[in-house]
Design a protein around this motif. Structure first.
Motif, mmCIF file in Angstrom:
data_model
loop_
_atom_site.group_PDB
_atom_site.id
_atom_site.type_symbol
_atom_site.label_atom_id
_atom_site.label_comp_id
_atom_site.label_asym_id
_atom_site.label_seq_id
_atom_site.Cartn_x
_atom_site.Cartn_y
_atom_site.Cartn_z
ATOM 1 N N GLN A 99 41.728 75.288 3.382
ATOM 2 C CA GLN A 99 43.144 75.917 4.449
ATOM 3 C C GLN A 99 42.941 76.612 5.827
ATOM 4 N N THR A 100 41.561 77.572 5.639
ATOM 5 C CA THR A 100 41.112 78.127 7.119
ATOM 6 C C THR A 100 41.468 77.031 7.846
ATOM 7 N N HIS A 101 40.574 76.211 7.791
ATOM 8 C CA HIS A 101 39.945 75.374 8.438
ATOM 9 C C HIS A 101 41.688 74.052 9.069
ATOM 10 N N ARG A 102 42.356 73.935 7.865
ATOM 11 C CA ARG A 102 43.398 73.363 8.294
ATOM 12 C C ARG A 102 44.339 74.339 9.432
ATOM 13 N N LEU A 103 44.923 74.997 8.678
ATOM 14 C CA LEU A 103 45.183 75.982 9.872
ATOM 15 C C LEU A 103 44.282 76.290 11.171
ATOM 16 N N VAL A 104 43.308 77.060 11.257
ATOM 17 C CA VAL A 104 43.385 76.762 12.674
ATOM 18 C C VAL A 104 42.904 76.119 13.213
ATOM 19 N N GLY A 105 42.849 74.358 12.902
ATOM 20 C CA GLY A 105 43.352 73.504 13.830
ATOM 21 C C GLY A 105 44.196 72.721 14.404
ATOM 22 N N GLU A 106 45.338 73.549 12.819
ATOM 23 C CA GLU A 106 46.441 73.323 13.542
ATOM 24 C C GLU A 106 47.672 74.170 14.332
#
Length: 116
Positions: A99-106
């Motif tokens: 989730q963190t990778h997804r959010l930071v990527g977004e």
């Protein structure tokens, strides 16, 4: 324990425990954080957590900080996470990393983190 998942995932981490609101807001105002996680293991006040998350966003050097909540109080209740102003929740450390990778990527690509 969650901190260890992040370290193994290649993240630099800071653990504030038990960390009062002022200590948390001071930390995010002094250093750049891509993301912050709050673990809640028992009953809690939604209003107090919503206020803390709002204060963290207002204090943060990173205007787009991703905030995750987790722990027994949340389970996998994404709606509760959004209701307190967080961007996501996760059922365990592995999912928190995803989730963190997804959010930071977004965040880096300028999309709306709360749409997912």
């Amino acid at each position: 324990m969650l901190e260890e998942f992040y370290r193994r995932g290649g993240w630099d981490t800071v653990l504030l425990m038990p960390g009062g609101e002022r200590e948390i807001c001071d930390a995010v105002s002094q250093d750049w954080f891509s993301a912050a996680g709050i673990s809640v293991s028992c009953s809690f006040s939604q209003d107090a957590l919503r206020a803390l998350i709002s204060d963290m966003r207002r204090s943060s050097r990173n205007a787009d900080i991703a905030i995750l909540v987790g722990g027994r109080a949340f389970g996998a209740d994404q709606e509760l996470a959004l209701a307190v102003g967080a961007d996501a929740t996760a059922v365990d450390g592995r999912e928190a990393i995803v989730q963190t990778h997804r959010l930071v990527g977004e965040m880096r690509h300028g999309s709306d983190r709360r749409s997912g």
